[in-house]
Enzyme design. Sequence first.
Site, mmCIF file in Angstrom:
data_model
loop_
_atom_site.group_PDB
_atom_site.id
_atom_site.type_symbol
_atom_site.label_atom_id
_atom_site.label_comp_id
_atom_site.label_asym_id
_atom_site.label_seq_id
_atom_site.Cartn_x
_atom_site.Cartn_y
_atom_site.Cartn_z
ATOM 1 N N GLU A 1 0.927 -1.075 0.009
ATOM 2 C CA GLU A 1 0.352 0.154 -0.108
ATOM 3 C C GLU A 1 0.720 1.545 -0.022
ATOM 4 O OE1 GLU A 1 -3.465 -0.116 2.517
ATOM 5 O OE2 GLU A 1 -3.347 -2.100 2.984
ATOM 6 N N CYS B 1 11.208 -7.513 11.551
ATOM 7 C CA CYS B 1 12.241 -7.240 12.888
ATOM 8 C C CYS B 1 13.118 -6.253 13.061
ATOM 9 C CB CYS B 1 11.707 -8.544 13.917
ATOM 10 S SG CYS B 1 12.882 -8.075 15.443
ATOM 11 N N CYS C 1 16.375 -7.555 14.946
ATOM 12 C CA CYS C 1 17.275 -8.650 14.546
ATOM 13 C C CYS C 1 16.903 -8.806 12.883
ATOM 14 C CB CYS C 1 16.848 -9.809 15.530
ATOM 15 S SG CYS C 1 15.586 -11.012 14.931
ATOM 16 N N HIS D 1 7.883 -12.863 20.134
ATOM 17 C CA HIS D 1 9.395 -12.482 19.527
ATOM 18 C C HIS D 1 9.518 -11.241 20.474
ATOM 19 C CE1 HIS D 1 11.941 -11.643 16.574
ATOM 20 N NE2 HIS D 1 12.429 -11.153 16.512
ATOM 21 N N HIS E 1 12.819 -9.950 23.432
ATOM 22 C CA HIS E 1 13.438 -8.937 22.628
ATOM 23 C C HIS E 1 13.710 -8.228 24.085
ATOM 24 C CE1 HIS E 1 15.465 -9.040 18.820
ATOM 25 N NE2 HIS E 1 14.322 -9.755 18.499
HETATM 26 N N1 DCP Z 1 -1.123 -9.793 5.591
HETATM 27 C C1 DCP Z 1 -0.757 -9.802 6.303
HETATM 28 N N2 DCP Z 1 -1.935 -10.370 7.747
HETATM 29 C C2 DCP Z 1 -3.115 -10.204 7.652
HETATM 30 C C3 DCP Z 1 -3.258 -8.850 6.815
HETATM 31 C C4 DCP Z 1 -2.262 -8.769 5.562
HETATM 32 O O1 DCP Z 1 -0.058 -10.892 7.109
HETATM 33 N N3 DCP Z 1 -3.627 -9.678 8.700
HETATM 34 C C5 DCP Z 1 -0.667 -9.480 4.144
HETATM 35 C C6 DCP Z 1 -0.663 -10.411 3.276
HETATM 36 C C7 DCP Z 1 -1.818 -9.346 2.543
HETATM 37 C C8 DCP Z 1 -0.635 -8.450 2.831
HETATM 38 O O2 DCP Z 1 -0.354 -7.751 3.322
HETATM 39 O O3 DCP Z 1 -1.375 -10.139 1.119
HETATM 40 C C9 DCP Z 1 -1.895 -7.049 2.369
HETATM 41 O O4 DCP Z 1 -2.602 -6.943 2.951
HETATM 42 P P1 DCP Z 1 -4.007 -6.577 2.336
HETATM 43 O O5 DCP Z 1 -4.899 -6.572 3.476
HETATM 44 O O6 DCP Z 1 -4.032 -5.241 0.874
HETATM 45 O O7 DCP Z 1 -4.469 -8.211 1.768
HETATM 46 P P2 DCP Z 1 -4.624 -8.186 -0.179
HETATM 47 O O8 DCP Z 1 -3.606 -6.694 -0.772
HETATM 48 O O9 DCP Z 1 -3.921 -9.964 0.967
HETATM 49 O O10 DCP Z 1 -5.966 -7.901 -0.376
HETATM 50 P P3 DCP Z 1 -7.000 -6.927 -1.175
HETATM 51 O O11 DCP Z 1 -6.901 -7.882 -1.712
HETATM 52 O O12 DCP Z 1 -8.008 -7.065 -0.133
HETATM 53 O O13 DCP Z 1 -6.082 -5.712 -0.729
HETATM 54 MG MG MG Z 2 -3.679 -5.397 -0.874
#
Ligand code: DCP
Ligand code: MG
Length: 626
Positions: free
Chosen positions: A172, A542, A545, A560, A564
Amino acid sequence: MDGVDKERVQKIVYEMSKGSKYFENEKRKEATINQKIEDLRAQCVLLTDEQISFYQTVADKRIIDLEASRDLSKTWLHSDMDAFYAAVETLENPSLKGKPLAVGSMSMLCTANYEARKFGVRAAMPGFIARKLCPDLIVVPPNFQKYTYYSELTRKVFSNYDADFIATSLDEAYVNITDICNDKSVSSEQIASELRNTIYEQTGLTCSVGVAPNRLLAKVCSDINKPNGQFILPNDYKAIMTFISSLPIRKVGGIGKVTEHLLRDVLGINTCEQMLQKSAYLCALFSEHSTDFFLSIGLGLGGTDTPQHKLRKSMSCERTFSATEDESALFQKLADIAEALSNDMHEEGLCGRTLTLKLKTSSFEVRTRATSLQTYIHSKEDILAHASKLLKAELPLSLRLMGLRMSQFYDVKPGRHDPMQKTLKNFIIKDASQSTSCSSYSSDQHLRNGANIDPSAAEESCLSKFESGHLMAVCEPEDYQQSNQIAPVKVCRPGNDASGIKDNADECVPQVHADNEGRSNPEESLTNQNGKMLWWIDDYICSVCGAELPQCFIEERQEHSDYHLAEMLQKEESLNNRRGLLQRERPVVSLVGKISPVGDVARKKQKTSKGKFIPIDAFFNRYKKD
Ligand code: DCP
Ligand code: MG
């Protein structure tokens, strides 16, 4: 979740998680929220007509002031990659195309593609529950190297539109397209299409884009035509107010599950417009900064300026005078210094968390006394209140100089990270401060994603207080990724904010955090007196680390940060021990007794870090049985 059989999803999730630790924790959180709702309702009932009309006057004035700050001259674009991790996996393995896919593990999913979402599979859901919802679900483990690579490609594209674009996570970013629209004499709609096409050409991935006069609205807009779509909100007052009038508050960054519940169940606020209709009650129940944020949402205001990158570590003000031990004169001088410091901080839009009092006695001995606060403060009153406590503890004393220094500011980290994403540290805990003596407090905190004060922002967070003067910041911007404005530093006035946000277990307790969309709280940040800190770079690395853990690995991330923290305590402990040895002749106030148990636990944990915490799967008894 449109078109999803929500009842079925809810039933399966309930059945599978019932009795688990996660479930119990969710229930506890719900009970806390319900209690807060009850408390707020009770406060509402007690409001007299007179009080309501007083608060209405206050609210009306605030609305006028906020309205005066409206800036329609900027055009912001918010870009959000579609099902990012899943899309990258599919790009690299086309056989996954069209199949329900999730990235993560059986314990927790990071994301799911749109095919899987049709079954109710979503981020931060345990993989085994997702499998129950969608038996054909393919689950692949995350690979951050790949995601970072593609993220870099998108960032190159953004930089062609705005050299100072703000990346809020790997997928984003906010791009100020005001200049490029003007320079090229093209519409924002054209720029949005062009940018999306370029991203697709460069990466093979699609993104969705929102365009609006400010970041708060741009972020809301990028979600409207997801996936692979765009929505343009014109820079027009009427268009904004129409857009806002029916917009559910939960769509706005900074309004998470808890806030949504409070506003809805206490005041009946469901849409952004209703914030204005209930302005008197908002003023009556919530802190000034919370109210400002809520009213800003009602007006459709948000961040418009690109945050300045500041590196200021501290700000101070001191006065020399003829030696005196007259206490009232000393407190008067302190008030003057507090005012001067507050004014300076105000000018630079800073709020600080560490206040140091410097004293020079008539015999020229210099002393410093500092207090680490659990709230970020900037007002003269707040500074003076804490400074007075420090001074009081030193009196009687004849002084010839007094000074106040504020450090540990919210500030903007240089670089591409979004200050709003991880900043709004609304350090709101009842216990206001604890004091400790120290000689210097360095502050790297400003290196975190900091923020200027912006009335139109909110994320909520809090500090958990640890013994022996250590503070661990557990930052819980509820909807951090939805937050699309520069987060304000909310100033806590103890007893003033009845929101319950203040000490909300949901936001404060570093346990399982997930909002309605399963969005985990992203940041467990810890700082110590040396300014060491942990946060999650790009949401998964992180900062201490370099370990990689995505947002949805909530328990693992907590473990985690605990590790730390413990490491830090151990270091401090050994330092104190060494000091104790070196300075035997002087009485040393030892913290060892207090921290050693934590240190011990931590040492053990470090060795057995994998087995020490129960993996999330284990919380789900059902899963084990199955
Ligand atoms: N992410 C994550 N844990 C979450 C939400 C998201 O690790 N609880 C990670 C995986 C996603 C990325 O961040 O691919 C981007 O988050 P988005 O909310 O933008 O979700 P997506 O891009 O997967 O879907 P969307 O099409 O709704 O943007
Ligand atoms: Mg997304």
